[in-house]
Scaffold this active site. Structure first.
Site, PDB file in Angstrom:
ATOM      1  N   GLU A 188      68.731  -5.401  -3.528  1.00 16.85           N
ATOM      2  CA  GLU A 188      67.409  -5.924  -3.182  1.00 16.85           C
ATOM      3  C   GLU A 188      66.277  -5.115  -3.801  1.00 16.85           C
ATOM      4  O   GLU A 188      65.122  -5.243  -3.402  1.00 16.85           O
ATOM      5  CB  GLU A 188      67.281  -6.020  -1.660  1.00 16.85           C
ATOM      6  CG  GLU A 188      68.310  -6.994  -1.095  1.00 16.85           C
ATOM      7  CD  GLU A 188      68.205  -7.222   0.392  1.00 16.85           C
ATOM      8  OE1 GLU A 188      67.392  -6.541   1.047  1.00 16.85           O
ATOM      9  OE2 GLU A 188      68.936  -8.089   0.899  1.00 16.85           O
ATOM     10  N   ASP A 192      69.517 -11.412  13.215  1.00 13.86           N
ATOM     11  CA  ASP A 192      69.896 -12.047  11.949  1.00 13.86           C
ATOM     12  C   ASP A 192      71.324 -12.573  12.077  1.00 13.86           C
ATOM     13  O   ASP A 192      71.533 -13.735  12.399  1.00 13.86           O
ATOM     14  CB  ASP A 192      69.762 -11.043  10.807  1.00 13.86           C
ATOM     15  CG  ASP A 192      70.303 -11.571   9.487  1.00 13.86           C
ATOM     16  OD1 ASP A 192      70.453 -12.797   9.343  1.00 13.86           O
ATOM     17  OD2 ASP A 192      70.581 -10.754   8.578  1.00 13.86           O
ATOM     18  N   ASP A 203      66.830  -2.580   9.017  1.00 11.85           N
ATOM     19  CA  ASP A 203      67.890  -3.552   9.278  1.00 11.85           C
ATOM     20  C   ASP A 203      69.185  -2.762   9.353  1.00 11.85           C
ATOM     21  O   ASP A 203      69.672  -2.260   8.340  1.00 11.85           O
ATOM     22  CB  ASP A 203      67.961  -4.599   8.163  1.00 11.85           C
ATOM     23  CG  ASP A 203      69.166  -5.535   8.308  1.00 11.85           C
ATOM     24  OD1 ASP A 203      69.817  -5.503   9.368  1.00 11.85           O
ATOM     25  OD2 ASP A 203      69.448  -6.289   7.359  1.00 11.85           O
ATOM     26  N   LYS A 248      66.818 -17.506   7.566  1.00  9.23           N
ATOM     27  CA  LYS A 248      67.423 -17.617   6.234  1.00  9.23           C
ATOM     28  C   LYS A 248      67.900 -19.056   6.056  1.00  9.23           C
ATOM     29  O   LYS A 248      68.801 -19.504   6.766  1.00  9.23           O
ATOM     30  CB  LYS A 248      68.609 -16.658   6.101  1.00  9.23           C
ATOM     31  CG  LYS A 248      68.228 -15.182   6.085  1.00  9.23           C
ATOM     32  CD  LYS A 248      69.475 -14.303   6.116  1.00  9.23           C
ATOM     33  CE  LYS A 248      69.130 -12.836   5.902  1.00  9.23           C
ATOM     34  NZ  LYS A 248      70.316 -11.963   6.124  1.00  9.23           N
ATOM     35  N   LYS A 269      60.556 -10.912   4.552  1.00 11.85           N
ATOM     36  CA  LYS A 269      61.427  -9.897   3.959  1.00 11.85           C
ATOM     37  C   LYS A 269      61.882 -10.440   2.627  1.00 11.85           C
ATOM     38  O   LYS A 269      62.611 -11.428   2.590  1.00 11.85           O
ATOM     39  CB  LYS A 269      62.672  -9.690   4.824  1.00 11.85           C
ATOM     40  CG  LYS A 269      62.597  -8.625   5.854  1.00 11.85           C
ATOM     41  CD  LYS A 269      63.914  -8.524   6.610  1.00 11.85           C
ATOM     42  CE  LYS A 269      65.077  -8.139   5.723  1.00 11.85           C
ATOM     43  NZ  LYS A 269      66.319  -7.922   6.482  1.00 11.85           N
TER      44      LYS A 269
END
Length: 431
Positions: A209, A317, A246, A342, A393
């Site tokens: 990322e 999540d 996270d 997501k 994010k």
């Protein structure tokens, strides 16, 4: 003018060099929507299924020709002739045709790519930017905000090849007055962090990322080097910049314990790990923690919410996987206070909007998120603005697959001006 006349699916490459599904939706009048499905590395067990070929002779089994065939065959046949502006109907047709609980027949990657491409084509046919079309689909036309970014500047866990357990250490430029200023602040801290790491003899290679992925003495050391970088960049930690993590705790949950390699393979119970995190929040201005326990540890999450839920944002999540059935249960049981959104966990735009609405109606926040496997597709930027979600994010300040989203947000903010306020820390639950 918004009738679908052609649907094309193809296999393209994502940011990890793995195949993914891209779809084109063509409308009468020549309008076209193009969208690609992202892909996760640390995935919740209850996510919608990402269909892979499993043919080891091709892309090491990760090919998506079956999903592409579904787009070009049954999905195309079912949606051609339908109105792309009726997003709920397009998505329902595909979901019903798939007929499984987790979209395993066609693949969530196939259904999502077509769902998003249809939305983009419909927006074009209406002469609207995608964020404006999404706001209309959301039942909130003209209501926008610019999201506070959570910038993942140190990568660990499944996103990096290092000894750091916690998957993401993020900064939030809460002192910024605009999204563009927040991006500048994030960039300055990111580059300053490279200098700090180099001065300590640590590596500055980046993870999936775009954040740095150094080997560190402990998880707390990641926070310490970020704090040092924030100060060296000329900012005040806690005032200009806050922190978020996270944990992706499901990845180090073994036999009912949380086993942290970065802490000398120490094993924690749910309560002990909650207090480990609580201690970190006392040492550093951490305002948001995602997946602080395993996705199946609901008793532990109830305890964690009781201990930390009034003080900070607790984001689900893997816990909620953008699924309204699971989120509803979490809300009823008082589990967490925020959901990570997501697209590909649930597999359609309509279901994604439903999850955001359910969260907001219950007083939970919704954080729009990328996946670790991304493409140049920047739809999540429009989703964040069009739903006024308030937080996003989308990785660090490097890698084009991450930066594409930030650049789209810059363009949107420029177009909307004062009609899309940047609310900073006010968007974060508990702050």
């Amino acid at each position: 003018m918004s009738k679908i006349v052609k649907v094309i699916g193809r296999e393209i490459i994502d940011s990890r060099g793995n195949p993914t599904v891209e779809a084109e939706v063509h409308l009468e009048g020549g309008f076209v929507g193009l969208a690609a499905a992202p892909s996760g590395a640390s995935t919740g067990s209850r996510e919608a299924l990402e269909l892979r070929d499993g043919d080891k002779s091709r892309f090491l089994g990760k090919g998506v020709t079956k999903a592409v065939a579904a787009v070009n065959g049954p999905i195309a046949q079912a949606v051609v002739g339908k109105d792309a502006k009726d997003q709920a109907n397009i998505d329902k047709i595909m979901i019903d045709l798939d007929g499984t609980d987790n979209k395993s027949k066609f693949g969530a990657n196939a259904i999502l790519a077509v769902s998003l491409a249809a939305a983009k084509a419909a927006a074009a046919s209406k002469g609207l930017p995608l964020y404006a079309h999404i706001a209309e689909l959301n039942g909130t036309p003209g209501k926008y905000s610019m999201p506070l970014p959570m910038m993942n500047i140190i990568n660990g866990g499944e996103h990096a090849d290092n000894n750091v357990d916690i998957q993401e250490f993020m900064i939030q430029p809460v002192g910024a007055k605009t999204l563009k200023e927040a991006i500048r602040m994030g960039s300055e801290v990111f580059h300053t962090l490279a200098k700090v790491l180099k001065s300590k003899g640590m590596g500055t290679a980046v993870g999936d990322e775009g954040g740095y992925a150094p080997n560190l003495g402990s998880n707390a050391e990641a926070l310490a080097v970020i704090a040092e970088a924030v100060k060296a960049a000329g900012y005040e930690l806690g005032k200009d910049i806050t922190l978020a993590m996270d944990c992706a705790a499901s990845e180090f949950y073994k036999d009912g314990k949380y086993v942290l390699a970065g802490e000398g393979n120490k094993a924690f119970t749910s309560e002990e790990f909650t207090h480990f995190l609580e201690d970190l929040t006392k040492q550093y201005p951490i305002v948001s923690i995602e997946d602080g326990l395993d996705e199946s540890d609901w008793a532990g999450f109830a305890y964690q919410t009781k201990v930390l839920g009034d003080k900070i944002q607790l984001v689900g999540d893997d816990l909620f996987v953008t699924n309204t059935k699971i989120l509803k249960e979490g809300i009823e049981k008082g589990i967490a206070n925020s959901i990570l959104i997501k697209f590909n966990q649930i597999g359609s735009l309509t279901e994604t909007l439903a999850a955001i609405k359910m969260a907001k109606d219950a007083g939970y926040t919704a954080v729009i998120s990328h996946r670790s496997g991304e493409t140049e597709d920047a739809t999540i930027a429009d989703l964040a603005v069009g739903t006024a979600a308030g937080q996003i994010k989308t990785g660090s300040m490097s890698r084009s697959d991450r930066v594409a989203k930030y650049n789209q947000l810059i363009r949107i903010e420029e177009a909307l001006g004062d009609s899309a306020p940047f609310n900073g820390l006010k968007e974060v639950k508990g702050q």
